[in-house]
Design a protein around this motif. Structure first.
Motif, short mmCIF file in Angstrom:
data_model
loop_
_atom_site.label_atom_id
_atom_site.label_comp_id
_atom_site.label_asym_id
_atom_site.label_seq_id
_atom_site.Cartn_x
_atom_site.Cartn_y
_atom_site.Cartn_z
N TYR A 15 0.94 -1.39 -0.07
CA TYR A 15 -0.25 -0.09 -0.06
C TYR A 15 0.77 1.32 -0.06
O TYR A 15 0.63 2.08 -0.85
CB TYR A 15 -0.89 -0.02 1.43
CG TYR A 15 -1.92 1.23 1.37
CD1 TYR A 15 -2.70 1.63 0.35
CD2 TYR A 15 -1.56 2.10 2.47
CE1 TYR A 15 -3.37 2.85 0.50
CE2 TYR A 15 -2.29 3.25 2.61
CZ TYR A 15 -3.28 3.60 1.64
OH TYR A 15 -4.07 4.79 1.94
N GLU B 182 3.88 1.55 -0.92
CA GLU B 182 4.42 1.76 -2.47
C GLU B 182 3.54 2.10 -3.36
O GLU B 182 3.81 3.35 -4.43
CB GLU B 182 4.92 0.21 -2.89
CG GLU B 182 5.87 0.02 -4.33
CD GLU B 182 6.19 -0.96 -4.57
OE1 GLU B 182 7.28 -1.14 -4.80
OE2 GLU B 182 5.40 -1.89 -4.78
N ALA B 183 2.16 1.82 -3.41
CA ALA B 183 1.08 2.27 -4.24
C ALA B 183 0.99 3.79 -4.13
O ALA B 183 0.92 4.65 -5.22
CB ALA B 183 -0.20 1.58 -3.99
N HIS C 3 3.72 5.66 -5.88
CA HIS C 3 3.25 5.51 -7.17
C HIS C 3 2.38 6.49 -7.68
O HIS C 3 2.40 7.33 -8.53
CB HIS C 3 2.99 4.10 -7.57
CG HIS C 3 4.36 3.18 -7.89
ND1 HIS C 3 4.16 1.80 -7.69
CD2 HIS C 3 5.57 3.27 -7.55
CE1 HIS C 3 5.12 1.16 -7.80
NE2 HIS C 3 6.23 2.21 -7.79
N ALA C 4 1.09 6.68 -6.90
CA ALA C 4 0.12 7.52 -7.21
C ALA C 4 0.71 9.04 -7.06
O ALA C 4 0.38 9.88 -7.66
CB ALA C 4 -0.90 7.22 -6.16
N LEU D 249 0.44 5.22 -10.81
CA LEU D 249 -0.24 4.23 -10.52
C LEU D 249 -1.60 3.89 -11.46
O LEU D 249 -2.21 4.87 -11.96
CB LEU D 249 -0.89 4.45 -9.28
CG LEU D 249 -1.48 3.30 -8.51
CD1 LEU D 249 -0.63 2.14 -8.10
CD2 LEU D 249 -2.32 3.74 -7.29
N SER D 250 -1.72 2.82 -12.03
CA SER D 250 -2.91 2.38 -12.96
C SER D 250 -4.04 2.76 -12.33
O SER D 250 -4.17 2.48 -11.16
CB SER D 250 -2.67 1.16 -13.56
OG SER D 250 -3.31 0.17 -12.68
N GLU E 190 -5.07 -0.46 -10.36
CA GLU E 190 -4.29 -0.35 -8.97
C GLU E 190 -4.98 0.86 -8.13
O GLU E 190 -5.20 0.37 -6.77
CB GLU E 190 -2.77 -0.19 -9.30
CG GLU E 190 -2.32 -1.53 -9.89
CD GLU E 190 -1.91 -2.58 -8.83
OE1 GLU E 190 -1.05 -2.43 -8.04
OE2 GLU E 190 -2.81 -3.63 -8.98
N ALA E 191 -5.36 1.73 -8.59
CA ALA E 191 -5.82 2.88 -7.73
C ALA E 191 -6.95 2.35 -7.06
O ALA E 191 -7.30 2.59 -5.68
CB ALA E 191 -5.95 4.01 -8.49
N TYR F 260 -6.56 -0.06 -4.17
CA TYR F 260 -6.11 0.78 -2.91
C TYR F 260 -6.92 1.87 -2.46
O TYR F 260 -6.30 2.81 -1.63
CB TYR F 260 -4.58 1.21 -3.11
CG TYR F 260 -3.83 -0.08 -3.28
CD1 TYR F 260 -3.27 -1.04 -2.31
CD2 TYR F 260 -3.22 -0.54 -4.58
CE1 TYR F 260 -2.52 -2.02 -2.05
CE2 TYR F 260 -2.14 -1.34 -4.65
CZ TYR F 260 -1.86 -2.19 -3.53
OH TYR F 260 -0.97 -3.35 -3.52
#
Length: 383
Positions: free
Chosen positions: A68, A70-71, A74-75, A80-81, A84-85, A88
């Motif tokens: 999380y 890491e996500a 990325h966001a 972040l795709s 994936e968004a 999370y």
């Protein structure tokens, strides 16, 4: 500074960068409004200020999962795709923004710096009104909250200082993220008094949610009926929290002071006034004096009427910690003159709640009776 009490106040303009957009209801301008109100009163000056630092990934991972974190990183960089968004919890309400990780981790870092200052005696107590992000779950953003500074601080205090931590959450929304973070943990007791989830986000916080395994009995929820008024709220809160703290005997209190109980709040259905919001921090401060040698860290939380309600209510969080009385009379003229051009409504001239457009509730007796029955039921668990 009042008396001998040393109160820390977490603030920097960097905290204002935690924002989801100009039209979003979560508006950290309320933090600046409150801070400047306290400064104009002469109650807050530079030696109270604790400047927040960005919390490390290792510290965030006391509660949050590494994938999380890491996500969110990325966001923050826009990589972040969409799939994936959504996974999370990043959606229209809690949407990604530039440098989201850093600005969210700074909120946590401010809480941890204040917690260390309290535990090492540099200050007696303190508040972090830019924090209180109690909806964030270990692996998911939720309800305008990215990292849960309340939960991370509780875990940090438990691990570093071997402290028994009592979280007192008086936000109108259930403190679900904090609850689920400690649902099996006997060292942290999470008490949440809130509007019932029958009609309000996040829909949790039923009185039967009491914890599991070793944490059974360490989750306490007091859901109140919509349109609960001051007298019922204060009676139920004082009675139930007294029973809980007497049984748990914490080393430190963390409290969340969402001020969305107010009848003018646009996101909830409660009918409290500033009378309740002014008294809540004083009640908690007195409990801290009695049970935790004064150790208490008060967070902000919800509150979406940023002109009429939040600054006056949150100012009293800090004033309660300092041992100053509940205020009356006019607000500082310089504060009103500075901010009136930005507000679409006339700013309140005094500390008194004028209760404009307040409508008393036809079912008030019935609502109060139901709330009191639930309160007695919860108190019976601690006898």
């Amino acid at each position: 500074m009042m008396g001998d009490i040393k109160t820390g106040y977490v603030y920097s303009n960097e905290l204002l960068k935690y924002r989801f957009g100009d039209e979003h209801p979560f508006n950290q301008m309320r933090l600046k409004l409150t801070t400047e109100l306290l400064e104009e009163m002469g109650s807050l000056d530079q030696h109270h200020i604790i400047t927040p630092e960005i919390a490390s990934e290792e510290t965030l991972a006391l509660v949050h999962t590494y994938d999380y974190i890491e996500a969110i990183q990325h966001a923050s960089r826009g990589i972040l795709s969409d799939i994936e968004a959504r996974k999370y919890g990043l959606d229209e309400e809690t949407s990604p923004f530039k440098n989201m990780h850093q600005h969210s981790a700074r909120i946590v870092g401010g809480a941890l710096k204040l917690a260390d200052a309290i535990m090492t005696g540099k200050v007696d107590n303190g508040c972090h009104l830019g924090g209180g992000l109690h909806h964030s779950l270990p692996g998911k953003a939720n309800g305008f909250c990215v990292y849960n500074d309340v939960a991370v601080t509780a875990a940090y205090l438990s691990e570093k200082y071997d402290a028994r931590v009592l979280c007192i959450d008086t936000d109108a929304h259930h403190g679900d993220g904090t609850q689920w973070s400690f649902y099996t943990n006997p060292n942290v007791l999470n008490y949440s008094i809130h509007e019932t989830g029958k009609f309000l986000f996040p829909g949790t916080g039923h009185y039967t949610e009491r914890g599991k395994e070793h944490g059974y009995g360490h989750s306490v929820n007091l859901p109140l009926e919509p349109f609960t008024e001051d007298d019922s709220f204060l009676e139920c809160f004082k009675t139930s929290i007294s029973a809980v703290i007497e049984a748990f005997r914490p080393d430190i209190i963390l409290s969340v002071h969402g001020v969305d109980l107010h009848y003018l709040d646009p996101l909830t259905h409660m009918s409290c006034t500033l009378q309740s919001l002014y008294q809540i921090p004083y009640i908690i401060q007195q409990l801290a004096e009695r049970y935790t040698d004064g150790k208490v860290l008060m967070f902000g939380g919800g509150g979406y009427n940023i002109w009429d309600v939040v600054p006056r209510a949150w100012a009293h969080v800090y004033l309660a910690l300092q041992g100053q009385p509940i205020q009356s009379g006019p607000l500082p003229g310089a504060w009103i003159n500075k901010w009136q051009p930005y507000s679409s409504e006339p700013l309140p001239p005094t500390w008194t709640d004028e209760c404009k457009n307040y409508q008393s509730v036809p079912r008030a007796k019935e609502i109060s009776k139901k709330n009191w029955e639930r309160t007695q039921q919860i108190c019976s668990w601690f006898e």
